[in-house]
Design a protein around this motif. Structure first.
Motif, PDB file in Angstrom:
ATOM      1  N   LEU C 132       0.802  -1.219   0.000  1.00 58.05           N
ATOM      2  CA  LEU C 132       0.000   0.000   0.000  1.00 58.05           C
ATOM      3  C   LEU C 132       0.835   1.269   0.000  1.00 58.05           C
ATOM      4  CD1 LEU C 132      -2.604  -1.236   2.625  1.00 58.05           C
ATOM      5  CD2 LEU C 132      -2.789  -1.286   0.137  1.00 58.05           C
ATOM      6  N   VAL C 133       2.157   1.166   0.242  1.00 56.54           N
ATOM      7  CA  VAL C 133       2.961   2.380   0.266  1.00 56.54           C
ATOM      8  C   VAL C 133       3.131   2.892  -1.165  1.00 56.54           C
ATOM      9  CG1 VAL C 133       4.191   1.624   2.320  1.00 56.54           C
ATOM     10  CG2 VAL C 133       5.240   1.270   0.088  1.00 56.54           C
ATOM     11  N   PRO C 134       3.382   4.207  -1.318  1.00 56.95           N
ATOM     12  CA  PRO C 134       3.559   4.742  -2.677  1.00 56.95           C
ATOM     13  C   PRO C 134       4.691   4.011  -3.396  1.00 56.95           C
ATOM     14  CG  PRO C 134       3.431   6.518  -1.067  1.00 56.95           C
ATOM     15  CD  PRO C 134       3.495   5.241  -0.295  1.00 56.95           C
ATOM     16  N   GLY C 135       4.420   3.630  -4.619  1.00 59.77           N
ATOM     17  CA  GLY C 135       5.411   2.865  -5.372  1.00 59.77           C
ATOM     18  C   GLY C 135       5.276   1.378  -5.154  1.00 59.77           C
ATOM     19  N   GLY C 136       4.467   0.981  -4.179  1.00 58.70           N
ATOM     20  CA  GLY C 136       4.174  -0.430  -4.004  1.00 58.70           C
ATOM     21  C   GLY C 136       5.272  -1.195  -3.292  1.00 58.70           C
ATOM     22  N   ALA C 137       5.097  -2.505  -3.265  1.00 64.63           N
ATOM     23  CA  ALA C 137       6.000  -3.385  -2.529  1.00 64.63           C
ATOM     24  C   ALA C 137       7.333  -3.530  -3.264  1.00 64.63           C
ATOM     25  CB  ALA C 137       5.348  -4.742  -2.352  1.00 64.63           C
ATOM     26  N   ALA C 138       8.257  -4.224  -2.607  1.00 68.82           N
ATOM     27  CA  ALA C 138       9.561  -4.487  -3.215  1.00 68.82           C
ATOM     28  C   ALA C 138       9.363  -5.177  -4.556  1.00 68.82           C
ATOM     29  CB  ALA C 138      10.386  -5.365  -2.285  1.00 68.82           C
ATOM     30  N   ASN C 139      10.153  -4.797  -5.538  1.00 67.80           N
ATOM     31  CA  ASN C 139       9.981  -5.395  -6.867  1.00 67.80           C
ATOM     32  C   ASN C 139      11.313  -5.780  -7.484  1.00 67.80           C
ATOM     33  OD1 ASN C 139      10.958  -2.892  -7.368  1.00 67.80           O
ATOM     34  ND2 ASN C 139       9.339  -2.241  -8.747  1.00 67.80           N
ATOM     35  N   ASN C 140      12.227  -6.263  -6.648  1.00 70.81           N
ATOM     36  CA  ASN C 140      13.566  -6.568  -7.141  1.00 70.81           C
ATOM     37  C   ASN C 140      13.896  -8.045  -7.016  1.00 70.81           C
ATOM     38  OD1 ASN C 140      14.039  -3.640  -7.332  1.00 70.81           O
ATOM     39  ND2 ASN C 140      13.843  -3.806  -5.116  1.00 70.81           N
ATOM     40  N   ASN C 155       9.453   3.265  -1.341  1.00 70.97           N
ATOM     41  CA  ASN C 155       9.892   2.731  -0.057  1.00 70.97           C
ATOM     42  C   ASN C 155       9.660   1.232   0.079  1.00 70.97           C
ATOM     43  OD1 ASN C 155      10.788   5.191   0.970  1.00 70.97           O
ATOM     44  ND2 ASN C 155       8.692   5.771   1.502  1.00 70.97           N
ATOM     45  N   GLY C 156       9.152   0.613  -0.978  1.00 74.01           N
ATOM     46  CA  GLY C 156       8.809  -0.800  -0.875  1.00 74.01           C
ATOM     47  C   GLY C 156       9.978  -1.644  -0.436  1.00 74.01           C
ATOM     48  N   GLN C 157      11.156  -1.398  -1.014  1.00 72.14           N
ATOM     49  CA  GLN C 157      12.323  -2.207  -0.681  1.00 72.14           C
ATOM     50  C   GLN C 157      12.753  -1.976   0.768  1.00 72.14           C
ATOM     51  OE1 GLN C 157      13.647  -4.561  -2.448  1.00 72.14           O
ATOM     52  NE2 GLN C 157      15.387  -4.987  -1.102  1.00 72.14           N
ATOM     53  N   THR C 158      12.635  -0.727   1.243  1.00 72.31           N
ATOM     54  CA  THR C 158      12.996  -0.444   2.636  1.00 72.31           C
ATOM     55  C   THR C 158      12.063  -1.189   3.582  1.00 72.31           C
ATOM     56  OG1 THR C 158      13.647   1.727   1.837  1.00 72.31           O
ATOM     57  CG2 THR C 158      13.553   1.432   4.215  1.00 72.31           C
ATOM     58  N   TRP C 159      10.777  -1.201   3.249  1.00 70.27           N
ATOM     59  CA  TRP C 159       9.820  -1.955   4.063  1.00 70.27           C
ATOM     60  C   TRP C 159      10.169  -3.442   4.032  1.00 70.27           C
ATOM     61  CZ3 TRP C 159       5.535  -0.417   6.968  1.00 70.27           C
ATOM     62  CH2 TRP C 159       5.304   0.973   6.974  1.00 70.27           C
ATOM     63  N   TRP C 160      10.564  -3.904   2.874  1.00 74.63           N
ATOM     64  CA  TRP C 160      10.946  -5.318   2.745  1.00 74.63           C
ATOM     65  C   TRP C 160      12.084  -5.626   3.715  1.00 74.63           C
ATOM     66  CZ3 TRP C 160      15.226  -8.273   1.305  1.00 74.63           C
ATOM     67  CH2 TRP C 160      14.980  -9.581   0.898  1.00 74.63           C
ATOM     68  N   LEU C 161      13.078  -4.739   3.754  1.00 77.81           N
ATOM     69  CA  LEU C 161      14.226  -4.962   4.644  1.00 77.81           C
ATOM     70  C   LEU C 161      13.770  -4.965   6.102  1.00 77.81           C
ATOM     71  CD1 LEU C 161      16.796  -2.626   2.874  1.00 77.81           C
ATOM     72  CD2 LEU C 161      16.872  -5.116   2.925  1.00 77.81           C
ATOM     73  N   ALA C 162      12.894  -4.011   6.450  1.00 73.94           N
ATOM     74  CA  ALA C 162      12.407  -3.948   7.833  1.00 73.94           C
ATOM     75  C   ALA C 162      11.638  -5.221   8.174  1.00 73.94           C
ATOM     76  CB  ALA C 162      11.518  -2.724   8.013  1.00 73.94           C
ATOM     77  N   GLY C 163      10.801  -5.658   7.242  1.00 70.56           N
ATOM     78  CA  GLY C 163      10.047  -6.890   7.468  1.00 70.56           C
ATOM     79  C   GLY C 163      10.973  -8.075   7.646  1.00 70.56           C
ATOM     80  N   MET C 164      12.018  -8.146   6.802  1.00 64.04           N
ATOM     81  CA  MET C 164      12.957  -9.257   6.903  1.00 64.04           C
ATOM     82  C   MET C 164      13.651  -9.267   8.259  1.00 64.04           C
ATOM     83  SD  MET C 164      12.742 -11.215   4.380  1.00 64.04           S
ATOM     84  CE  MET C 164      13.967 -12.307   5.004  1.00 64.04           C
ATOM     85  N   LEU C 165      14.023  -8.081   8.757  1.00 61.37           N
ATOM     86  CA  LEU C 165      14.705  -8.041  10.049  1.00 61.37           C
ATOM     87  C   LEU C 165      13.803  -8.611  11.146  1.00 61.37           C
ATOM     88  CD1 LEU C 165      16.646  -4.654   9.869  1.00 61.37           C
ATOM     89  CD2 LEU C 165      17.605  -6.955   9.885  1.00 61.37           C
ATOM     90  N   CYS C 166      12.504  -8.277  11.098  1.00 60.67           N
ATOM     91  CA  CYS C 166      11.567  -8.844  12.083  1.00 60.67           C
ATOM     92  C   CYS C 166      11.501 -10.362  11.941  1.00 60.67           C
ATOM     93  CB  CYS C 166      10.168  -8.279  11.882  1.00 60.67           C
ATOM     94  SG  CYS C 166      10.009  -6.568  12.351  1.00 60.67           S
ATOM     95  N   LEU C 167      11.398 -10.830  10.697  1.00 63.78           N
ATOM     96  CA  LEU C 167      11.256 -12.271  10.478  1.00 63.78           C
ATOM     97  C   LEU C 167      12.515 -13.013  10.913  1.00 63.78           C
ATOM     98  CD1 LEU C 167       9.520 -12.220   6.990  1.00 63.78           C
ATOM     99  CD2 LEU C 167       8.485 -12.679   9.210  1.00 63.78           C
TER     100      LEU C 167
END
Lengths: 196, 248, 567
Positions: C132-140, C155-167
């Motif tokens: 839902l963030v502008p630009g959408g989720a990580a796409n790499n 910011n999708g990739q940054t969110w991805w990194l934050a999510g990964m750190l939690c996981l």
């Protein structure tokens, strides 16, 4: 639910659960810092222009911090000895000292960071500074977590000293193992980032 | 089995070795899979509940599973030692001398392949980031004496047949992967890391360069062409390109 | 109160929380791939029914944009691996079964266990929210190779990194808890070689999680610094993006990420597989009514697999410019690691020999696992040899290979586990057998129709991660039409999952029809009685012991008083 071997040692493994748990946790921490050190080695060996580290960073500050952190490890051990001997006041004194020394480390670190920022030395300046801020930053977070644990044991958690002193002493020991690990990481960080 | 695997037509000197290894590996896989499946099916039918009420506590006796596992290991080691490692070594260690090869630079970017020929003098001109522009995607310095006669193309790689080719591969931005399916060539183009790759085309034809590594939203259309020509055709093509530079 | 389950430290409740959350994420990850499969079969045509719901920025007029396609691909991989399969295999089955199977009252650290679930939950929420963030989720790509991921806009990739750190943190807490529990809390008499194979598999898996994940933790921190603080860890000097020189310090190394990522990534493959093997071993012994063939050898193989999985990572990187010696090393370790896998797989197949095979629904899934996993494993061989990797690298062949391992491999094992342990987890309710068999047959056929043609396409040279499925390439034309039956099968697979979902919820509310040990199993999770009084007397799979009145001897049943001459 009673979980066996929380305080008493399981005879065939010679371990209590928390002790095994903390060593496993530290094993994964070794892999984390090991990965960061590997990244440092790879980036530095592949670099064409690596700055003179000791000229960029402040060795006196780092030496001071090394002394502070090693002292805090000693007070941590003394706190554990006091807890084991059942001397709550002495435990409070040394645990308090550990906490103060931890805070002093963070203050020195903050002064050091501030000094870099004010001279325009940012993580984005070059990869050495990037690694410096990343690795010492991750380490500082670990110091902070240790301080939170120590503060808990010093004040709200020490109620357990009366209710279950064996378990409390074990907790102090576990927190100590973690604290020493954070200390050891710094002892690797200091020469790698400041001296080599 | 070659046709059965459906690989693209092979048109380079080392392709036969790659394809042969591919066939051998798939033969090993097929033997193992068919063998396992026959045993599996037999066991399922023979030992179903209705046919075999009482299970045997000991099950299968004998050590022939160890023999099979040993045989798999031997086959794999053979594939490794006699095929994969020597073929790989020839790809990455035994580069032909540049003097006897066609040498080109290929610079990948989102989403195109820039090709750089050294021209008649055999020397590549200097390139620089400052000179990058829409008409100069390589940043080639035409004032450099070595660069005056350099030929550049976009998404079109011409090469002569039966002469080794050395491609100095690089990337301006992302990780791309330079794939020439008919040459059995694929090499990641990683920014900041020099990636030479060599091969000898053995047949003429016109095929496609594919990007094999996700490089952004245009990855799917990062397609170029390569043409393997007879030496005379290739020389004629070089001359026509050189003429274009001489008369801007 | 329903909410109290979300704060319970009981390992069974946490296991079920993990189970339902990960099944939800499996469904989400699968929905993403249904969109991908539509796009691959009908590139550029509007997605029917749901196309309008995807958002104008992602799919104007229902047509999936390349940017959105890459989001779908990256998030399908991420969600399936890190939020679906691993949490179900480890978080759910591991949490629920390990303490029961070893006769422990709970996990060694119950509150840490709950914290592990909540880190997982937060990580999952971050990953989903990133759409839902502008630009959408990580796409790499799920591999997030820089510089692409470093420089990705939005910011999708940054969110991805934050999510990964939690996981990652969740996995670390879970792993150290599992290991401590298995080492410390085994019931009296539960010696190491009386542990069920499932527990062994989880034990090795936990070590992989504990020691491999920190590499990705470090990598994610470094990439986060690149994205947020402007460092150049993964950005070499001299980059020019869209024709403009990039304004960064440079001096970084794009391959550093790949090394760190695959140092986690390859052990992660075994994290995906080993618990599945453990489940299959349990289901097969139970339904053949005989002991596991080669139990000790299988356990040793697990350890060899676990150890070697740390030294094979660069076989994902043969084409990054690798010399002969290093490539020979990684090819050799890759060939060697195939041997313990072959040992485990053949032991499972040989275990069938001499059995009395009951074709129950869980057994069908467990049996199908064997050849499907076999295909996945065998197709790893040409990818593990550097020479044959040249034409196959990053083609659909790779996609087929790892999907055979994980989809009809591990996910079938997980289905087997759900059908098998459902009565244990629900206190005597069985899942409907007819619906289960329809689910099985439909899934098996559909999965093969989806994944088998990928090998054909890959051998023809069709690359993966292409928005149009390779439609612009001449070499793809002959095999392009396969995309239509493949996608039809994917939609069919979705349809057949309905039988599972309906079955699951109906059976949860169904009557309790069976006893405590409906399958006649030997392991401790099926035995009733207080944990405190538990004592283990025998090996885990004492089925059909000659001279015994029943065809199974539970581990906690003491030796029967023997008649005959006393001592």
């Amino acid at each position: 639910m009673h979980i066996p071997y929380t305080t008493d040692v399981r005879p065939d493994t010679g371990l209590t659960n928390p002790k095994l748990g903390i060593w496993l946790f530290l094993a994964s921490e070794v892999m984390l810092f090991g990965s960061l050190f590997s990244a440092y080695a790879l980036l530095r060996s592949g670099s064409t222009s690596w700055p003179d580290q000791s000229a960029v960073l402040s060795v006196p500050f780092a030496t001071l911090n090394t002394v502070i952190l090693i002292s805090s490890s000693i007070t941590m051990v003394l706190a554990w000895v006091a807890a084991k001997a059942g001397e709550l006041r002495r435990f409070r004194l040394f645990m308090g000292l550990t906490l103060v020394l931890g805070a002093a480390f963070m203050v020195v670190k903050a002064i050091e960071y501030n000094d870099k920022f004010s001279h325009g030395l940012l993580p984005s300046t070059d990869n050495f500074l990037g690694l410096y801020f990343t690795m010492t930053g991750v380490h500082a977070i670990h110091v902070l977590v240790g301080m939170v644990v120590n503060a808990y044991l010093l004040w709200p958690g020490s109620a357990m000293f009366r209710s279950d002193s064996v378990r409390f002493t074990n907790r102090v020991e576990i927190a100590g193992i973690y604290w020493h690990f954070v200390d050891v990481v710094w002892i690797f960080l200091f020469p790698v980032l400041y001296l080599l | 089995m070659m046709e059965w695997l459906g690989l693209p037509p092979a048109a380079s000197a080392h392709a036969a070795g790659v394809d042969q290894t591919m066939v051998l590996v798939h033969a090993l896989m097929a033997v193992l899979f068919v063998g396992w499946t026959i045993f599996f099916t037999y066991v399922l039918i023979r030992f179903r509940r209705t046919a075999h009420r009482d299970a045997s506590y000991h099950g299968l006796r004998g050590r022939w599973s160890t023999v099979i596992e040993g045989a798999v290991l031997v086959a794999e080691v053979a594939l490794l030692v006699f095929f994969s490692v020597p073929l790989w070594s020839a790809r990455v260690d035994a580069f032909p001398p540049e003097a006897q090869s066609t040498v080109v630079r290929v610079v990948a970017e989102q989403f195109a392949w820039n090709v750089h020929y050294p021209g008649a003098d055999g020397r590549f001109g200097r390139t620089s980031l400052e000179l990058l522009g829409p008409s100069n995607p390589l940043g080639l310095d035409r004032t450099d004496p070595a660069g005056r006669d350099d030929i550049t193309t976009i998404n079109q790689l011409n090469l002569p047949v039966n002469r080794p080719v050395i491609v100095h591969l690089s990337s301006k931005d992302m990780v791309h992967s330079f794939a020439l399916p008919q040459m059995r060539v694929k090499q990641d183009a990683i920014p900041g890391i020099a990636q030479p790759v060599w091969f000898t085309p053995t047949a003429t034809g016109r095929w496609e360069i594919a990007c094999s590594q996700l490089c952004g939203l245009g990855h799917y259309r990062m397609r170029g062409f390569y043409t393997i020509q007879s030496p005379t055709e290739y020389e004629a093509w070089l001359a026509s390109e050189a003429a274009l530079i001489a008369t801007p | 109160m329903f909410l109290k389950h979300f704060y319970s430290t009981d390992h069974k409740i946490i296991g079920l929380l993990y189970g339902f959350t990960s099944l939800f994420f499996l469904l989400v990850g699968f929905s993403l791939v249904v969109l991908i499969r539509w796009q691959l079969a009908y590139p550029g045509e509007p997605v029917p029914y749901v196309g309008g719901l995807l958002g104008a920025a992602n799919a104007p007029g229902g047509v999936i944009l390349p940017e959105f396609y890459n989001q779908l691909g990256a998030m399908h991989g991420t969600i399936m691996v890190f939020l679906g399969v691993v949490p179900l295999a480890v978080g759910a089955f591991g949490n629920y079964l390990i303490p029961l199977q070893i006769g422990a009252p709970d996990m060694a650290f119950p509150r840490l266990n709950l914290a592990s679930y909540w880190f997982y939950f937060v990580g999952g929420a971050i990953m989903l929210g990133s759409f839902l963030v502008p630009g959408g989720a990580a796409n790499n790509g799920w591999t997030s190779y820089p510089p692409l991921s470093d420089l990705a806009p939005g910011n999708g990739q940054t969110w991805w990194l934050a999510g990964m750190l939690c996981l990652i943190f969740s996995s670390l807490l879970g792993a150290l808890n599992f290991i401590t529990t298995i080492v410390q809390l085994r019931a009296p008499g539960m010696t190491w070689f009386r542990l069920p194979f499932f527990v062994w598999a989880q034990f090795v898996t936990a070590f992989l999680l504990l020691l491999a994940f920190p590499a990705l933790q470090a990598a994610a921190l470094l990439q986060g610094m690149d994205r947020l603080a402007g460092t150049s860890f993964f950005l070499p000097s001299g980059l020019a993006v869209s024709g403009q020189p990039l304004d960064v310090a440079g001096g970084g190394n794009a391959l550093l990420w790949q090394h760190l990522f695959w140092f986690l990534g390859h052990p992660e493959v075994y994290v995906l597989i080993l618990p599945g093997m453990g489940i299959v071993a349990e289901v097969i012994t139970n339904n053949t009514r005989k002991p596991l063939w080669g139990y000790r050898l299988m356990v040793y193989s697990l350890f060899v697999l676990g150890f070697l999985s740390f030294v094979v990572w660069a076989h994902h990187m043969f084409l990054t410019g690798m010399g002969t010696v290093i490539s020979a090393f990684f090819q050799a370790t890759t060939m060697i690691i195939s041997i313990p896998s072959v040992v485990i797989l053949s032991s499972l197949i040989l275990s069938l020999y001499g059995g009395s095979i009951r074709f129950t629904t869980p057994m069908l899934f467990a049996l199908a696992f064997l050849p499907m996993f076999g295909i996945g494993g065998l197709t790893g061989l040409p990818l593990g040899l550097a020479t044959t990797d040249i034409p196959l690298h990053d083609t659909n062949y790779v996609v087929g290979h790892f999907h055979y391992l994980v989809a009809p491999g591990t996910i079938f094992a997980l289905f087997a586990g759900i059908y098998h342990w459902f009565p244990r987890m629900t206190g005597g309710r069985m899942m409907n057998d007819t619906l289960g068999r329809i689910h099985f047959v439909g899934s098996l056929i559909c999965m093969n129709v989806i994944f088998l043609p990928m090998f054909v396409q890959g051998l023809a040279g069709v690359n993966r991660r292409l928005w149009d499925g390779g439609a612009v390439y001449a070499h793809a034309q002959e095999v392009l039409s396969l995309n239509i039956p493949m996608s039809m099968a994917a939609f069919g697979l979705a349809f057949f999952q309905l039988f599972f979902i309906v079955n699951l919820f109906l059976s949860l509310r169904g009557p309790r029809t069976v006893t405590d040990n409906p399958w006649g199993a030997t392991t401790l999770e099926w035995q009733t009685g207080p944990v405190a009084a538990l004592r283990v007397y025998r090996d885990p799979y004492e089925y059909s012991v000659p001279g015994e009145p029943t065809d199974f001897l539970p581990q906690n049943v003491g030796p029967a008083p023997r008649s005959g001459p006393a001592e």
